[in-house]
Design a protein around this motif. Structure first.
Motif, mmCIF file in Angstrom:
data_model
loop_
_atom_site.group_PDB
_atom_site.id
_atom_site.type_symbol
_atom_site.label_atom_id
_atom_site.label_comp_id
_atom_site.label_asym_id
_atom_site.label_seq_id
_atom_site.Cartn_x
_atom_site.Cartn_y
_atom_site.Cartn_z
ATOM 1 N N ALA A 9 121.716 24.797 38.878
ATOM 2 C CA ALA A 9 122.854 25.589 39.335
ATOM 3 C C ALA A 9 123.771 26.071 38.235
ATOM 4 O O ALA A 9 124.935 26.279 38.463
ATOM 5 C CB ALA A 9 123.638 24.786 40.361
ATOM 6 N N PRO A 12 124.932 30.198 39.078
ATOM 7 C CA PRO A 12 126.005 30.401 40.065
ATOM 8 C C PRO A 12 127.323 29.771 39.624
ATOM 9 O O PRO A 12 128.386 30.336 39.847
ATOM 10 C CB PRO A 12 125.480 29.727 41.338
ATOM 11 C CG PRO A 12 124.188 29.121 41.010
ATOM 12 C CD PRO A 12 123.735 29.612 39.681
ATOM 13 N N ILE A 23 141.113 35.579 41.361
ATOM 14 C CA ILE A 23 142.121 34.970 42.229
ATOM 15 C C ILE A 23 143.209 34.300 41.410
ATOM 16 O O ILE A 23 144.400 34.440 41.694
ATOM 17 C CB ILE A 23 141.456 33.966 43.189
ATOM 18 C CG1 ILE A 23 140.603 34.749 44.199
ATOM 19 C CG2 ILE A 23 142.499 33.123 43.912
ATOM 20 C CD1 ILE A 23 139.560 33.937 44.856
ATOM 21 N N LEU B 87 128.709 36.018 46.920
ATOM 22 C CA LEU B 87 129.579 34.865 46.727
ATOM 23 C C LEU B 87 129.145 33.701 47.616
ATOM 24 O O LEU B 87 129.124 32.543 47.181
ATOM 25 C CB LEU B 87 131.019 35.290 47.070
ATOM 26 C CG LEU B 87 132.156 34.428 46.579
ATOM 27 C CD1 LEU B 87 132.034 34.188 45.087
ATOM 28 C CD2 LEU B 87 133.483 35.135 46.871
ATOM 29 N N ALA B 90 126.139 32.020 46.155
ATOM 30 C CA ALA B 90 126.520 31.177 45.022
ATOM 31 C C ALA B 90 127.209 29.902 45.505
ATOM 32 O O ALA B 90 126.926 28.803 45.024
ATOM 33 C CB ALA B 90 127.431 31.953 44.080
ATOM 34 N N LEU B 91 128.103 30.043 46.473
ATOM 35 C CA LEU B 91 128.855 28.876 46.944
ATOM 36 C C LEU B 91 127.989 27.926 47.755
ATOM 37 O O LEU B 91 128.331 26.766 47.944
ATOM 38 C CB LEU B 91 130.042 29.336 47.798
ATOM 39 C CG LEU B 91 131.222 29.918 47.034
ATOM 40 C CD1 LEU B 91 132.208 30.563 47.977
ATOM 41 C CD2 LEU B 91 131.914 28.837 46.224
ATOM 42 N N SER B 93 124.799 27.360 46.944
ATOM 43 C CA SER B 93 123.750 26.786 46.108
ATOM 44 C C SER B 93 124.175 25.390 45.637
ATOM 45 O O SER B 93 125.288 24.945 45.909
ATOM 46 C CB SER B 93 123.478 27.706 44.916
ATOM 47 O OG SER B 93 124.655 27.838 44.160
ATOM 48 N N LYS B 94 123.273 24.755 44.924
ATOM 49 C CA LYS B 94 123.560 23.369 44.532
ATOM 50 C C LYS B 94 124.500 23.348 43.339
ATOM 51 O O LYS B 94 124.073 23.304 42.188
ATOM 52 C CB LYS B 94 122.251 22.657 44.194
ATOM 53 C CG LYS B 94 121.350 22.471 45.400
ATOM 54 C CD LYS B 94 120.132 21.644 45.077
ATOM 55 C CE LYS B 94 119.217 21.511 46.269
ATOM 56 N NZ LYS B 94 118.294 22.662 46.397
ATOM 57 N N ILE B 95 125.778 23.396 43.592
ATOM 58 C CA ILE B 95 126.762 23.400 42.515
ATOM 59 C C ILE B 95 127.671 22.188 42.641
ATOM 60 O O ILE B 95 127.712 21.526 43.669
ATOM 61 C CB ILE B 95 127.645 24.675 42.558
ATOM 62 C CG1 ILE B 95 128.195 24.868 43.976
ATOM 63 C CG2 ILE B 95 126.878 25.872 42.090
ATOM 64 C CD1 ILE B 95 129.361 25.792 44.038
ATOM 65 N N GLY B 99 133.586 21.926 47.327
ATOM 66 C CA GLY B 99 134.786 21.990 48.160
ATOM 67 C C GLY B 99 135.917 22.715 47.464
ATOM 68 O O GLY B 99 136.587 23.561 48.055
ATOM 69 N N PHE B 101 135.687 25.017 45.037
ATOM 70 C CA PHE B 101 135.416 26.445 44.931
ATOM 71 C C PHE B 101 135.635 27.158 46.267
ATOM 72 O O PHE B 101 136.226 28.224 46.324
ATOM 73 C CB PHE B 101 133.986 26.685 44.444
ATOM 74 C CG PHE B 101 133.856 26.585 42.954
ATOM 75 C CD1 PHE B 101 134.507 27.486 42.132
ATOM 76 C CD2 PHE B 101 133.085 25.588 42.371
ATOM 77 C CE1 PHE B 101 134.395 27.403 40.756
ATOM 78 C CE2 PHE B 101 132.971 25.493 40.996
ATOM 79 C CZ PHE B 101 133.632 26.402 40.188
ATOM 80 N N ARG B 102 135.138 26.529 47.334
ATOM 81 C CA ARG B 102 135.314 27.170 48.641
ATOM 82 C C ARG B 102 136.781 27.322 48.981
ATOM 83 O O ARG B 102 137.226 28.362 49.446
ATOM 84 C CB ARG B 102 134.622 26.355 49.727
ATOM 85 C CG ARG B 102 133.153 26.605 49.719
ATOM 86 C CD ARG B 102 132.461 25.924 50.864
ATOM 87 N NE ARG B 102 131.034 25.971 50.603
ATOM 88 C CZ ARG B 102 130.128 25.378 51.341
ATOM 89 N NH1 ARG B 102 130.508 24.666 52.387
ATOM 90 N NH2 ARG B 102 128.862 25.477 51.048
ATOM 91 N N TYR B 105 138.321 30.096 46.764
ATOM 92 C CA TYR B 105 137.929 31.455 47.113
ATOM 93 C C TYR B 105 138.468 31.895 48.464
ATOM 94 O O TYR B 105 138.541 33.085 48.749
ATOM 95 C CB TYR B 105 136.401 31.612 47.077
ATOM 96 C CG TYR B 105 135.875 31.945 45.697
ATOM 97 C CD1 TYR B 105 136.058 33.220 45.180
ATOM 98 C CD2 TYR B 105 135.232 31.003 44.918
ATOM 99 C CE1 TYR B 105 135.605 33.552 43.918
ATOM 100 C CE2 TYR B 105 134.768 31.317 43.653
ATOM 101 C CZ TYR B 105 134.962 32.598 43.156
ATOM 102 O OH TYR B 105 134.518 32.924 41.910
ATOM 103 N N ILE B 169 133.341 33.067 53.863
ATOM 104 C CA ILE B 169 133.324 31.797 54.579
ATOM 105 C C ILE B 169 132.451 31.912 55.840
ATOM 106 O O ILE B 169 131.762 30.969 56.225
ATOM 107 C CB ILE B 169 134.782 31.346 54.878
ATOM 108 C CG1 ILE B 169 134.933 29.867 54.616
ATOM 109 C CG2 ILE B 169 135.221 31.669 56.256
ATOM 110 C CD1 ILE B 169 135.134 29.504 53.202
#
Lengths: 279, 288
Positions: A9, A12, A23, B87, B90-91, B93-95, B99, B101-102, B105, B169
């Motif tokens: 990852a 990403p 933001i 987005l 990306a959010l 995927s395995k990152i 929590g 990042f979500r 954003y 979302i």
């Protein structure tokens, strides 16, 4: 392919961190400008991006005075809280009645469709007649605005509540009825508490919509001498729009309540918004 | 017992229905009535039949507000949906710190559009030109909000900044409904990258795609706060949205009757688009 498997990852992650600047940067600039003095504003990159020389709250103090901050904050809170409470009580009740009856009773089926199709009515067509009507009824004030919100969010909330009702077995009501409880009592003691997850969703989407709404208070209570937070910003903008540091302090002040609310209840807010949109 | 139930249901329904009719149905009907008059918002008025409706089609200002609003809605909807799908992928995927990042954003969505508009107004007017001056990007040296042909871009950026948060979302909750084994089966068949998304993932999130389309198109067609904060319809009325025109000329400009006709037409447009969208997305979901 191989690389992706080894490092699942990183791409990403990098993109997300870069994207976050879209933001973070506006928020950073808002805070910095709100704290600076007009003399510190310059046209060089470092001048624009730099932190203020001293962290003084003078701008905020002055902005609070000029916009009558506490009064607008109070009215925004009052309107939002009362609307949310009324929405939960009134919309859940009518949502229950319509949801339980719409499929086997023509009258309730019609009422359901009638109210829910109110969702298609844009505020633009209601705005001018409502300005007249509320003035005639003596409701061109914060209370009138609350009544209008209860009506505007009724279609959406009724849909949410009567949709949620499918999850609550009728057997529960029948059991209560066998025990001799009236319909009214059964609703408040059995059904209302069971709809709690939906109350949370309704509270979040109604609160966000009301808190940030500009048009309804602008059209209905503009002449009443009372402001909500967004209205106060609008008046401020037309009178003192050229002092940007003061203006940004005022913008920041008006964003702080919702930011605090968001930081505390982030999970509930995101869940509520998603539920409201997806259902 | 049965009577108690019936009575309670009626006692709940009637007052609430009355409230709804008072503040939704009656003003709607009054709006339709006003649209056949030359009412200025005060004083006497006369019936003018379909005059207002005929005038709508020849009024240049109304025409350009429809063109502007529809253009803005289409472009912003496309931009927002492309960005939010990327987005969301990306959010989802395995990152690490998912929590965080979500949450970050989603933040723009909870802020009030008016104040966000004021903040970006300053950025477009002072910050961007100052930065352009130093980096030598000629096209951005004057404020984009001051240009007749560029002001709409500023409005689009602000609308998109907040809408991407919402749509992302929703796409994420769509992606979470896609079971893992779909991907496993897909990767055995050699599906990768773009093909994997287009053939496997996208068909499964079509319902969420249509929710986002409905949300976007409806919100952007009714755009008001951003216009109020960024351009007030200018320069030279090039960014007057339909709602803004109705508010500005109907409430303040003495065109109560004429703008009521405009509002009735706008209402019809919204209903037609909403019904068409529901039909279209309903069909698409059935096919799958």
């Amino acid at each position: 392919m191989m690389k992706q498997k080894l490092n699942p990852a990183w791409l990403p992650m990098v993109l997300l961190i870069l994207g976050l600047s879209t933001i973070a940067f506006p928020l950073y600039m808002t805070i910095v400008i709100a704290f600076k003095q007009p003399s510190e504003m310059s046209n060089t990159i470092s001048g624009i991006l730099s932190l203020p020389e001293h962290w003084s709250f003078d701008n905020f103090r002055e902005a609070m005075e000029v916009t009558d901050f506490w009064s607008s904050l109070g009215y925004s809170l009052l309107i939002t809280l009362v609307t949310v409470v009324l929405s939960i009580l009134v919309h859940s009740m009518i949502g229950y009645v319509l949801g339980r009856n719409k499929n086997h009773n023509k009258f309730y089926g019609f009422v359901y469709l009638f109210i829910v199709s109110g969702m298609f009515v844009p505020f633009a067509i209601l705005m001018m007649p409502l300005a007249k009507e509320t003035a005639e009824l003596g409701l061109a004030n914060w209370f009138g605005v609350i009544l209008l919100y209860v009506v505007f969010y009724m279609p959406m909330n009724i849909m949410l509540y009567s949709g949620y009702l499918v999850n609550i077995p009728i057997a529960l009501e029948e059991a209560a009825r066998v025990d001799g409880a009236s319909t009214w009592r059964t609703y408040w003691k059995v059904i209302f508490p069971l709809m709690k997850p939906m109350h949370a969703t309704v509270a979040v989407i109604t609160a966000l919509a009301v808190w940030n709404d500009v048009m309804t208070p602008l059209v209905i209570m503009a002449g009443s001498g009372v402001n909500t937070l967004p209205l106060a910003q609008m008046n401020f903008q037309s009178q003192f729009g050229t002092n940007y540091n003061l203006a940004f302090a005022s913008y920041l002040l008006s964003l702080i309540p919702i930011l605090i609310f968001y930081i505390i209840c982030q999970k509930q807010i995101i869940n509520g918004v998603v539920n409201g949109a997806v259902k | 017992m049965k009577n108690d139930r019936k009575r309670t249901y009626l006692l709940i329904t009637i007052p609430i229905l009355a409230l709804f009719i008072t503040f939704n149905t009656i003003p709607l009907l009054r709006g339709v009535v006003y649209s056949f008059t030359n009412f200025r918002g005060f004083g006497n008025y006369e019936w003018v039949g379909f005059r207002n409706y005929i005038d709508l089609f020849t009024d240049a200002r109304v025409g350009s507000s429809y063109i502007f609003t529809i253009k803005l809605a289409i472009v912003t909807t496309i931009v927002v949906n492309v960005l939010s799908i990327l987005l969301a992928l990306a959010l989802n995927s395995k990152i690490r710190a998912k929590g965080f990042f979500r949450g970050a954003y989603f933040l723009p969505n909870v802020l009030g559009a008016l104040v966000v508009g004021y903040i970006f107004n300053y950025f477009f007017t002072y910050l961007v030109p100052a930065l352009a001056e130093m980096t030598g990007i000629g096209a951005l040296k004057t404020s984009i909000l001051a240009g007749k042909n560029t002001a709409w871009i500023g409005i689009m950026v602000v609308c998109a900044w907040q809408a991407v948060a919402m749509n992302t979302i929703i796409y994420i909750s769509g992606l979470q409904t896609v079971p893992e084994d779909v991907y496993e089966a897909g990767s055995l068949d050699g599906a990768t990258g773009w093909k994997k998304f287009w053939k496997l993932t996208f068909p499964l999130i079509v319902p969420f795609f249509s929710i986002n389309m409905v949300l976007c198109v409806k919100n952007f067609l009714m755009v008001f706060d951003q216009i109020m904060a960024l351009t007030k319809g200018g320069p030279a009325q090039s960014t007057e949205s339909i709602s803004y025109l109705i508010y500005n000329n109907g409430m303040k400009g003495g065109q109560f009757g004429f703008q009521s006709a405009n509002a009735v037409m706008f209402f019809i447009v919204i209903v037609v688009i909403s019904v068409a969208q529901m039909k279209f997305s309903g069909k698409k979901e059935e096919q799958l």
